[in-house]
Design a protein around this motif. Sequence first.
Motif, PDB file in Angstrom:
ATOM      1  N   GLU A   1      -2.875 -12.708 -55.885  1.00 50.66           N
ATOM      2  CA  GLU A   1      -3.753 -12.270 -54.681  1.00 50.66           C
ATOM      3  C   GLU A   1      -3.894 -12.960 -53.563  1.00 50.66           C
ATOM      4  N   ASP A   2      -3.061 -14.166 -53.435  1.00 53.67           N
ATOM      5  CA  ASP A   2      -2.781 -14.695 -52.127  1.00 53.67           C
ATOM      6  C   ASP A   2      -2.047 -13.729 -51.201  1.00 53.67           C
TER       7      ASP A   2
ATOM      8  N   THR B   1     -12.994  -9.270 -35.985  1.00 56.65           N
ATOM      9  CA  THR B   1     -13.355 -10.729 -36.368  1.00 56.65           C
ATOM     10  C   THR B   1     -12.679 -11.116 -37.508  1.00 56.65           C
ATOM     11  N   ILE B   2     -12.000 -12.340 -37.118  1.00 53.68           N
ATOM     12  CA  ILE B   2     -11.204 -13.007 -38.287  1.00 53.68           C
ATOM     13  C   ILE B   2     -12.130 -13.599 -39.312  1.00 53.68           C
ATOM     14  N   GLY B   3     -11.768 -13.430 -40.467  1.00 54.48           N
ATOM     15  CA  GLY B   3     -12.794 -13.935 -41.637  1.00 54.48           C
ATOM     16  C   GLY B   3     -12.116 -14.625 -42.427  1.00 54.48           C
ATOM     17  N   PRO B   4     -12.759 -15.374 -43.649  1.00 54.12           N
ATOM     18  CA  PRO B   4     -12.200 -15.931 -44.739  1.00 54.12           C
ATOM     19  C   PRO B   4     -11.274 -15.219 -45.663  1.00 54.12           C
ATOM     20  N   ARG B   5     -10.205 -15.725 -45.821  1.00 55.25           N
ATOM     21  CA  ARG B   5      -9.140 -15.057 -46.870  1.00 55.25           C
ATOM     22  C   ARG B   5      -8.143 -14.036 -46.161  1.00 55.25           C
ATOM     23  N   ASP B   6      -8.708 -13.879 -44.837  1.00 56.05           N
ATOM     24  CA  ASP B   6      -7.620 -13.099 -43.766  1.00 56.05           C
ATOM     25  C   ASP B   6      -6.339 -13.492 -43.745  1.00 56.05           C
ATOM     26  N   MET B   7      -5.408 -12.355 -43.742  1.00 55.67           N
ATOM     27  CA  MET B   7      -4.092 -12.470 -43.184  1.00 55.67           C
ATOM     28  C   MET B   7      -3.975 -12.479 -41.684  1.00 55.67           C
ATOM     29  N   VAL B   8      -3.615 -13.160 -40.836  1.00 54.98           N
ATOM     30  CA  VAL B   8      -3.803 -12.879 -39.317  1.00 54.98           C
ATOM     31  C   VAL B   8      -2.219 -12.766 -38.830  1.00 54.98           C
ATOM     32  N   LEU B   9      -1.875 -11.554 -38.332  1.00 56.81           N
ATOM     33  CA  LEU B   9      -0.577 -11.396 -37.881  1.00 56.81           C
ATOM     34  C   LEU B   9      -0.441 -11.709 -36.528  1.00 56.81           C
ATOM     35  N   LEU B  10       0.530 -12.302 -35.902  1.00 59.07           N
ATOM     36  CA  LEU B  10       0.609 -12.540 -34.227  1.00 59.07           C
ATOM     37  C   LEU B  10       1.747 -11.870 -33.665  1.00 59.07           C
ATOM     38  N   HIS B  11       1.554 -10.791 -33.252  1.00 54.96           N
ATOM     39  CA  HIS B  11       2.468 -10.053 -32.576  1.00 54.96           C
ATOM     40  C   HIS B  11       2.810 -10.532 -31.005  1.00 54.96           C
ATOM     41  N   MET B  12       4.103 -10.968 -30.946  1.00 44.05           N
ATOM     42  CA  MET B  12       4.644 -11.669 -29.728  1.00 44.05           C
ATOM     43  C   MET B  12       5.680 -10.812 -29.159  1.00 44.05           C
ATOM     44  N   ASN B  13       5.974  -9.769 -29.662  1.00 47.21           N
ATOM     45  CA  ASN B  13       7.103  -8.970 -29.259  1.00 47.21           C
ATOM     46  C   ASN B  13       8.343  -9.566 -29.153  1.00 47.21           C
TER      47      ASN B  13
ATOM     48  N   ILE C   1      -8.869 -18.906 -43.110  1.00 44.74           N
ATOM     49  CA  ILE C   1      -7.693 -17.719 -43.441  1.00 44.74           C
ATOM     50  C   ILE C   1      -7.022 -18.095 -44.536  1.00 44.74           C
ATOM     51  N   ALA C   2      -6.457 -16.889 -45.079  1.00 50.89           N
ATOM     52  CA  ALA C   2      -5.294 -17.355 -46.395  1.00 50.89           C
ATOM     53  C   ALA C   2      -3.982 -17.655 -45.690  1.00 50.89           C
ATOM     54  N   MET C   3      -3.539 -16.861 -44.523  1.00 48.89           N
ATOM     55  CA  MET C   3      -2.263 -16.979 -44.173  1.00 48.89           C
ATOM     56  C   MET C   3      -2.201 -16.477 -42.684  1.00 48.89           C
ATOM     57  N   PHE C   4      -1.282 -16.763 -42.139  1.00 49.95           N
ATOM     58  CA  PHE C   4      -0.674 -16.159 -40.720  1.00 49.95           C
ATOM     59  C   PHE C   4       0.624 -15.601 -40.710  1.00 49.95           C
ATOM     60  N   GLY C   5       1.212 -14.804 -39.967  1.00 48.87           N
ATOM     61  CA  GLY C   5       2.506 -14.477 -39.648  1.00 48.87           C
ATOM     62  C   GLY C   5       3.114 -14.038 -38.558  1.00 48.87           C
ATOM     63  N   VAL C   6       4.333 -14.733 -38.335  1.00 49.08           N
ATOM     64  CA  VAL C   6       4.786 -14.590 -36.991  1.00 49.08           C
ATOM     65  C   VAL C   6       6.263 -13.730 -37.053  1.00 49.08           C
TER      66      VAL C   6
ATOM     67  N   PHE D   1      -2.462  -6.143 -46.018  1.00 45.86           N
ATOM     68  CA  PHE D   1      -1.108  -6.866 -46.081  1.00 45.86           C
ATOM     69  C   PHE D   1      -0.649  -6.991 -47.345  1.00 45.86           C
ATOM     70  N   ILE D   2       0.432  -6.487 -47.649  1.00 45.32           N
ATOM     71  CA  ILE D   2       1.115  -6.849 -49.057  1.00 45.32           C
ATOM     72  C   ILE D   2       2.374  -7.618 -48.843  1.00 45.32           C
ATOM     73  N   GLY D   3       2.652  -8.576 -49.649  1.00 42.65           N
ATOM     74  CA  GLY D   3       4.025  -9.354 -49.349  1.00 42.65           C
ATOM     75  C   GLY D   3       4.351 -10.316 -50.469  1.00 42.65           C
ATOM     76  N   PHE D   4       4.593  -9.575 -51.561  1.00 40.82           N
ATOM     77  CA  PHE D   4       4.680 -10.521 -52.967  1.00 40.82           C
ATOM     78  C   PHE D   4       5.967 -11.061 -52.806  1.00 40.82           C
ATOM     79  N   PRO D   5       5.950 -12.669 -53.423  1.00 35.09           N
ATOM     80  CA  PRO D   5       7.236 -13.181 -53.337  1.00 35.09           C
ATOM     81  C   PRO D   5       7.892 -13.108 -54.727  1.00 35.09           C
ATOM     82  N   LEU D   6       9.245 -13.491 -54.672  1.00 32.83           N
ATOM     83  CA  LEU D   6      10.057 -13.479 -55.976  1.00 32.83           C
ATOM     84  C   LEU D   6       9.408 -14.752 -56.767  1.00 32.83           C
ATOM     85  N   LYS D   7       9.683 -14.635 -57.975  1.00 35.81           N
ATOM     86  CA  LYS D   7       8.894 -15.834 -58.954  1.00 35.81           C
ATOM     87  C   LYS D   7      10.094 -16.778 -59.020  1.00 35.81           C
TER      88      LYS D   7
END
Length: 230
Positions: A80-81, A115-127, A158-163, A207-213
């Motif tokens: 779920e993360d 509004t950014i809230g708890p457990r969100d994934m925040v994507l930061l678009h910088m082009n 937040i749960a995570m952010f992405g760049v 957002f979905i981004g499952f890792p390898l185990k």
Amino acid sequence: MQFIDLSREIYHKMPRLLNHPSIVITPYSTHDEIREAEGVKFSSATLSLAIGDHAGTHVDAPVHFNADPGAKAIHELPLEDFYLEAVCLDLSHKELKSDISIADLEAAEKAAGVTIGPRDMVLLHMNFYNRCYDTPGYLTDFPGLTKESAEWLGAKKIAMFGVEAVSPGRPGKNNFEVHMVCRDMGFTHVEGLVNMEALIGKGRFRFIGFPLKIRGGTGSPIRAVAILGQ
């Protein structure tokens, strides 16, 4: 429902930070090799992959930046993360090699109408990918968070952010400090994303981004996807 692929291709000798293993992809077997079993001739092709656990679009596990014996490896994190409500902030106006401040994040949040809230994934678009991929500056010239702006995100639980970049903070002190904020405030981040321009102005999405185990993994390549219109 629309699927947006946020992942980079993984390919032979693709760019990576020099403190991570080189990505080596070579043929292992080809269709020129014919085998026979019980009178049936057939061929199959396979590739040999030698990659680090931070190759391409990937997520950092807590054990990557936390030396505490209790820090979790990638195979220990709950699924779920990696299945999260998400927002995308437009920071494409930021100059190369610049710091992303709290004021930048606040303005981008307001402009996005979210509004950014708890457990969100925040994507930061910088082009950044479009500006610098396949140039020497790809490994060094990205805008990045500071300790203070990372703490601003962390305070929102937040749960995570992405760049798009290879690191969340600019090379050197900033990057180390951002990783330490992740350690101390209990969230993580994804690096190496692409196509975030397709998410600007879209509000909330999945957002979905499952890792390898990977047992003991300090991170993992992921297939990052945004789902619009659920």
